[in-house]
Design a protein around this motif. Sequence first.
Motif, PDB file in Angstrom:
ATOM      1  N   ILE A 146      41.257  62.770  85.909  1.00 10.22           N
ATOM      2  CA  ILE A 146      42.456  62.121  85.402  1.00 10.22           C
ATOM      3  C   ILE A 146      43.559  63.161  85.343  1.00 10.22           C
ATOM      4  O   ILE A 146      43.393  64.234  84.748  1.00 10.22           O
ATOM      5  CB  ILE A 146      42.198  61.488  84.022  1.00 10.22           C
ATOM      6  CG1 ILE A 146      41.125  60.409  84.171  1.00 10.22           C
ATOM      7  CG2 ILE A 146      43.485  60.921  83.438  1.00 10.22           C
ATOM      8  CD1 ILE A 146      40.666  59.804  82.879  1.00 10.22           C
ATOM      9  N   THR A 147      44.680  62.862  85.968  1.00 11.90           N
ATOM     10  CA  THR A 147      45.818  63.778  86.042  1.00 11.90           C
ATOM     11  C   THR A 147      47.047  63.117  85.416  1.00 11.90           C
ATOM     12  O   THR A 147      47.043  61.929  85.102  1.00 11.90           O
ATOM     13  CB  THR A 147      46.128  64.132  87.513  1.00 11.90           C
ATOM     14  OG1 THR A 147      46.405  62.920  88.226  1.00 11.90           O
ATOM     15  CG2 THR A 147      44.956  64.853  88.164  1.00 11.90           C
ATOM     16  N   ASN A 148      48.105  63.908  85.251  1.00 12.64           N
ATOM     17  CA  ASN A 148      49.405  63.444  84.735  1.00 12.64           C
ATOM     18  C   ASN A 148      49.346  62.961  83.289  1.00 12.64           C
ATOM     19  O   ASN A 148      50.162  62.135  82.875  1.00 12.64           O
ATOM     20  CB  ASN A 148      49.982  62.343  85.623  1.00 12.64           C
ATOM     21  CG  ASN A 148      50.172  62.796  87.043  1.00 12.64           C
ATOM     22  OD1 ASN A 148      50.649  63.907  87.287  1.00 12.64           O
ATOM     23  ND2 ASN A 148      49.792  61.970  87.997  1.00 12.64           N
ATOM     24  N   THR A 149      48.400  63.454  82.499  1.00 16.26           N
ATOM     25  CA  THR A 149      48.289  63.050  81.099  1.00 16.26           C
ATOM     26  C   THR A 149      49.468  63.594  80.305  1.00 16.26           C
ATOM     27  O   THR A 149      49.741  64.796  80.334  1.00 16.26           O
ATOM     28  CB  THR A 149      46.979  63.579  80.491  1.00 16.26           C
ATOM     29  OG1 THR A 149      45.877  63.044  81.216  1.00 16.26           O
ATOM     30  CG2 THR A 149      46.858  63.201  79.025  1.00 16.26           C
ATOM     31  N   PRO A 150      50.178  62.740  79.571  1.00 13.67           N
ATOM     32  CA  PRO A 150      51.269  63.220  78.721  1.00 13.67           C
ATOM     33  C   PRO A 150      50.704  63.993  77.523  1.00 13.67           C
ATOM     34  O   PRO A 150      49.586  63.729  77.079  1.00 13.67           O
ATOM     35  CB  PRO A 150      51.971  61.942  78.280  1.00 13.67           C
ATOM     36  CG  PRO A 150      50.955  60.863  78.429  1.00 13.67           C
ATOM     37  CD  PRO A 150      50.036  61.293  79.534  1.00 13.67           C
ATOM     38  N   SER A 151      51.470  64.941  77.019  1.00 13.95           N
ATOM     39  CA  SER A 151      51.027  65.762  75.883  1.00 13.95           C
ATOM     40  C   SER A 151      51.302  65.067  74.556  1.00 13.95           C
ATOM     41  O   SER A 151      52.255  64.300  74.426  1.00 13.95           O
ATOM     42  CB  SER A 151      51.760  67.108  75.893  1.00 13.95           C
ATOM     43  OG  SER A 151      51.422  67.820  77.048  1.00 13.95           O
ATOM     44  N   ALA A 152      50.467  65.371  73.577  1.00 12.01           N
ATOM     45  CA  ALA A 152      50.647  65.007  72.177  1.00 12.01           C
ATOM     46  C   ALA A 152      50.668  63.504  71.906  1.00 12.01           C
ATOM     47  O   ALA A 152      51.275  63.060  70.933  1.00 12.01           O
ATOM     48  CB  ALA A 152      51.910  65.664  71.616  1.00 12.01           C
ATOM     49  N   VAL A 153      50.042  62.703  72.745  1.00  9.70           N
ATOM     50  CA  VAL A 153      49.891  61.271  72.475  1.00  9.70           C
ATOM     51  C   VAL A 153      48.448  60.873  72.775  1.00  9.70           C
ATOM     52  O   VAL A 153      47.801  61.473  73.624  1.00  9.70           O
ATOM     53  CB  VAL A 153      50.853  60.393  73.314  1.00  9.70           C
ATOM     54  CG1 VAL A 153      52.296  60.653  72.969  1.00  9.70           C
ATOM     55  CG2 VAL A 153      50.623  60.544  74.798  1.00  9.70           C
ATOM     56  N   THR A 154      47.979  59.884  72.045  1.00  7.84           N
ATOM     57  CA  THR A 154      46.640  59.386  72.327  1.00  7.84           C
ATOM     58  C   THR A 154      46.702  58.494  73.564  1.00  7.84           C
ATOM     59  O   THR A 154      47.568  57.638  73.689  1.00  7.84           O
ATOM     60  CB  THR A 154      46.087  58.590  71.137  1.00  7.84           C
ATOM     61  OG1 THR A 154      46.035  59.455  69.992  1.00  7.84           O
ATOM     62  CG2 THR A 154      44.696  58.048  71.416  1.00  7.84           C
ATOM     63  N   CYS A 155      45.755  58.719  74.471  1.00 10.58           N
ATOM     64  CA  CYS A 155      45.678  57.940  75.705  1.00 10.58           C
ATOM     65  C   CYS A 155      44.373  57.156  75.706  1.00 10.58           C
ATOM     66  O   CYS A 155      43.384  57.576  75.118  1.00 10.58           O
ATOM     67  CB  CYS A 155      45.725  58.868  76.917  1.00 10.58           C
ATOM     68  SG  CYS A 155      47.243  59.841  76.974  1.00 10.58           S
ATOM     69  N   VAL A 156      44.392  56.015  76.352  1.00  8.40           N
ATOM     70  CA  VAL A 156      43.212  55.173  76.437  1.00  8.40           C
ATOM     71  C   VAL A 156      42.817  55.039  77.912  1.00  8.40           C
ATOM     72  O   VAL A 156      43.661  54.835  78.771  1.00  8.40           O
ATOM     73  CB  VAL A 156      43.437  53.796  75.779  1.00  8.40           C
ATOM     74  CG1 VAL A 156      44.537  53.012  76.458  1.00  8.40           C
ATOM     75  CG2 VAL A 156      42.158  52.983  75.744  1.00  8.40           C
ATOM     76  N   VAL A 157      41.532  55.216  78.178  1.00  8.28           N
ATOM     77  CA  VAL A 157      40.984  55.085  79.527  1.00  8.28           C
ATOM     78  C   VAL A 157      40.079  53.858  79.544  1.00  8.28           C
ATOM     79  O   VAL A 157      39.174  53.740  78.717  1.00  8.28           O
ATOM     80  CB  VAL A 157      40.184  56.334  79.943  1.00  8.28           C
ATOM     81  CG1 VAL A 157      39.555  56.140  81.316  1.00  8.28           C
ATOM     82  CG2 VAL A 157      41.073  57.572  79.921  1.00  8.28           C
ATOM     83  N   THR A 158      40.337  52.964  80.483  1.00  9.18           N
ATOM     84  CA  THR A 158      39.513  51.776  80.668  1.00  9.18           C
ATOM     85  C   THR A 158      38.784  51.908  81.991  1.00  9.18           C
ATOM     86  O   THR A 158      39.407  52.154  83.025  1.00  9.18           O
ATOM     87  CB  THR A 158      40.367  50.495  80.668  1.00  9.18           C
ATOM     88  OG1 THR A 158      41.106  50.434  79.445  1.00  9.18           O
ATOM     89  CG2 THR A 158      39.499  49.251  80.800  1.00  9.18           C
ATOM     90  N   VAL A 159      37.467  51.773  81.936  1.00  9.53           N
ATOM     91  CA  VAL A 159      36.628  51.840  83.132  1.00  9.53           C
ATOM     92  C   VAL A 159      36.013  50.453  83.326  1.00  9.53           C
ATOM     93  O   VAL A 159      35.371  49.924  82.416  1.00  9.53           O
ATOM     94  CB  VAL A 159      35.510  52.893  82.983  1.00  9.53           C
ATOM     95  CG1 VAL A 159      34.633  52.927  84.222  1.00  9.53           C
ATOM     96  CG2 VAL A 159      36.096  54.264  82.685  1.00  9.53           C
TER      97      VAL A 159
END
Length: 137
Positions: free
Chosen positions: A103-116
Amino acid sequence: MLTMKKIAFALSIIALAIVVLPSCKKNNATNTEAGVTAETTPAINSNNLNILGPDFPLKVEITSAMPPGGVKIEVVAKKDGSADPAFFTATNNTTAPQNNYTITNTPSAVTCVVTVTVTSLSKSGNVWTGVYRYSKK
């Protein structure tokens, strides 16, 4: 009294029935496909916060019997609770039990959610979905 034409017609109908009826039989193998299941690393339902980046590995392992046609794996990563579009997406069709993504391009300092999402290519209603969260420091 039966004529030759009537006998020939009756034999034609019988021959047609012998050829056509077996093809009308349902294939029960497709209807009994085992449910697709998978495990991921990071684990589904986990919260992996404040991790160094810039890239984040994801492993998707199909733990059920592989459907005869293989599976389609879709990975979507976006800011949790945001209407912003996904910053990472990947889709591939495979018959391999282990599949790796970065996973690339993750923004900093925020919670991210990944759906598979894993979908059988043999039976489209056979679907497994899992979600996990992470954040980049």
